[in-house]
Design a protein around this motif. Structure first.
Motif, mmCIF file in Angstrom:
data_model
loop_
_atom_site.group_PDB
_atom_site.id
_atom_site.type_symbol
_atom_site.label_atom_id
_atom_site.label_comp_id
_atom_site.label_asym_id
_atom_site.label_seq_id
_atom_site.Cartn_x
_atom_site.Cartn_y
_atom_site.Cartn_z
ATOM 1 N N GLY A 26 0.818 -1.198 0.000
ATOM 2 C CA GLY A 26 0.000 0.000 0.000
ATOM 3 C C GLY A 26 0.853 1.248 0.000
ATOM 4 O O GLY A 26 2.074 1.185 0.056
ATOM 5 N N ASP A 27 0.193 2.385 -0.045
ATOM 6 C CA ASP A 27 0.895 3.656 -0.118
ATOM 7 C C ASP A 27 1.876 3.814 1.043
ATOM 8 O O ASP A 27 1.501 3.692 2.208
ATOM 9 N N ARG A 28 3.114 4.137 0.688
ATOM 10 C CA ARG A 28 4.156 4.244 1.710
ATOM 11 C C ARG A 28 3.866 5.366 2.700
ATOM 12 O O ARG A 28 4.137 5.254 3.896
ATOM 13 N N TYR A 29 3.292 6.461 2.222
ATOM 14 C CA TYR A 29 3.062 7.584 3.130
ATOM 15 C C TYR A 29 2.017 7.243 4.189
ATOM 16 O O TYR A 29 1.987 7.839 5.260
ATOM 17 N N ARG A 30 1.163 6.250 3.891
ATOM 18 C CA ARG A 30 0.152 5.828 4.875
ATOM 19 C C ARG A 30 0.757 4.987 5.992
ATOM 20 O O ARG A 30 0.076 4.695 6.970
ATOM 21 N N ASP A 53 9.710 6.455 9.354
ATOM 22 C CA ASP A 53 10.395 6.293 8.083
ATOM 23 C C ASP A 53 11.769 6.954 8.099
ATOM 24 O O ASP A 53 12.621 6.613 7.271
ATOM 25 N N GLY A 54 11.978 7.837 9.077
ATOM 26 C CA GLY A 54 13.293 8.452 9.236
ATOM 27 C C GLY A 54 14.220 7.655 10.120
ATOM 28 O O GLY A 54 15.378 8.037 10.323
ATOM 29 N N ASN A 73 13.245 -0.847 3.639
ATOM 30 C CA ASN A 73 12.312 -0.149 2.753
ATOM 31 C C ASN A 73 12.261 -0.765 1.360
ATOM 32 O O ASN A 73 11.227 -0.726 0.699
ATOM 33 N N ALA A 74 13.369 -1.336 0.917
ATOM 34 C CA ALA A 74 13.387 -1.957 -0.406
ATOM 35 C C ALA A 74 12.473 -3.179 -0.453
ATOM 36 O O ALA A 74 11.890 -3.498 -1.488
ATOM 37 N N ASN A 76 9.926 -3.505 1.760
ATOM 38 C CA ASN A 76 8.662 -3.138 2.420
ATOM 39 C C ASN A 76 8.375 -4.052 3.605
ATOM 40 O O ASN A 76 7.240 -4.547 3.769
ATOM 41 N N THR A 77 9.380 -4.288 4.413
ATOM 42 C CA THR A 77 9.240 -5.232 5.520
ATOM 43 C C THR A 77 9.750 -4.615 6.821
ATOM 44 O O THR A 77 10.808 -3.985 6.849
ATOM 45 N N LEU A 78 8.975 -4.815 7.860
ATOM 46 C CA LEU A 78 9.329 -4.401 9.218
ATOM 47 C C LEU A 78 9.765 -5.636 9.978
ATOM 48 O O LEU A 78 9.197 -6.721 9.790
ATOM 49 N N TYR A 79 10.768 -5.481 10.842
ATOM 50 C CA TYR A 79 11.280 -6.599 11.613
ATOM 51 C C TYR A 79 11.261 -6.288 13.109
ATOM 52 O O TYR A 79 11.326 -5.138 13.516
ATOM 53 N N LEU A 80 11.224 -7.373 13.893
ATOM 54 C CA LEU A 80 11.437 -7.254 15.329
ATOM 55 C C LEU A 80 12.330 -8.420 15.735
ATOM 56 O O LEU A 80 11.896 -9.574 15.732
ATOM 57 N N GLN A 81 13.585 -8.119 16.034
ATOM 58 C CA GLN A 81 14.517 -9.115 16.537
ATOM 59 C C GLN A 81 14.348 -9.208 18.047
ATOM 60 O O GLN A 81 14.521 -8.209 18.744
ATOM 61 N N MET A 82 14.017 -10.391 18.516
ATOM 62 C CA MET A 82 13.760 -10.590 19.944
ATOM 63 C C MET A 82 14.797 -11.556 20.512
ATOM 64 O O MET A 82 14.864 -12.719 20.082
#
Length: 125
Positions: A26-30, A53-54, A73-74, A76-82
Motif C-alpha cells: 500500500g501507499d508508503r506515506y500511509r 520512516d526516518g 524499505n526496499a 517493504n518489511t518491518l522486523y522485530l529481533q527478539m
C-alpha cells in the motif's frame, strides 16, 4: 489502503531468540510510522517498539536492550529481533502502521489505523 502480514512467530525456550517480520503493502506515506504491539491472554494490548520512516525508534521499557526494531524499505518489511526471550514475552504480536503519530504516542495502540492479523510467540520456561 495498507495491508500488513506478520510472520516468524513460534515457540522457543526461555533465553532463545526469534525474528518477526511484517510484510507491508500500500501507499508508503500511509505507513510512515510502524510499530509492534503484543497482547497476552487476559491482558491489555501493549506497545513493544516503533520506528518512523526516518529511522527514529521507540521501545517499551520491558524490552529495551533485548529487542530491536528495524525496517527494510526496499523489501517493504518491518522486523522485530527478539533476544533473551522471557516467559512473560509470550503473547500475540501485531504489526501496526499509521501516516502520522507523535513521538510521545508511538507505543499507544489507539494512534494506529492499520493492523495485521498477528503472530503468536511463546517462550517456555
Amino acid at each position: 489502503q495498507v495491508q500488513l502480514v506478520e510472520s516468524g512467530g513460534g515457540s522457543v525456550q526461555a533465553g532463545g531468540s526469534l525474528r518477526l517480520s511484517c510484510a507491508a503493502s500500500g501507499d508508503r506515506y500511509r505507513r510512515s510510522v510502524m510499530a509492534w504491539f503484543r497482547q497476552a491472554p487476559g491482558k491489555e494490548l501493549g506497545g513493544v517498539a516503533a520506528i518512523s520512516d526516518g529511522g527514529v525508534t521507540s521501545y517499551s521499557e520491558y524490552v529495551k536492550c533485548r529487542f530491536a526494531i528495524s525496517q527494510d524499505n526496499a523489501k517493504n518489511t518491518l522486523y522485530l529481533q527478539m533476544n533473551s526471550l522471557k516467559p512473560e514475552d509470550s503473547a500475540m504480536y501485531y504489526c501496526a502502521a499509521d501516516p502520522i503519530v507523535p513521538l510521545d504516542r508511538r507505543l499507544v495502540s489507539s494512534e494506529y489505523i492499520y493492523w495485521g492479523q498477528g503472530t503468536q510467540v511463546t517462550a517456555a520456561s
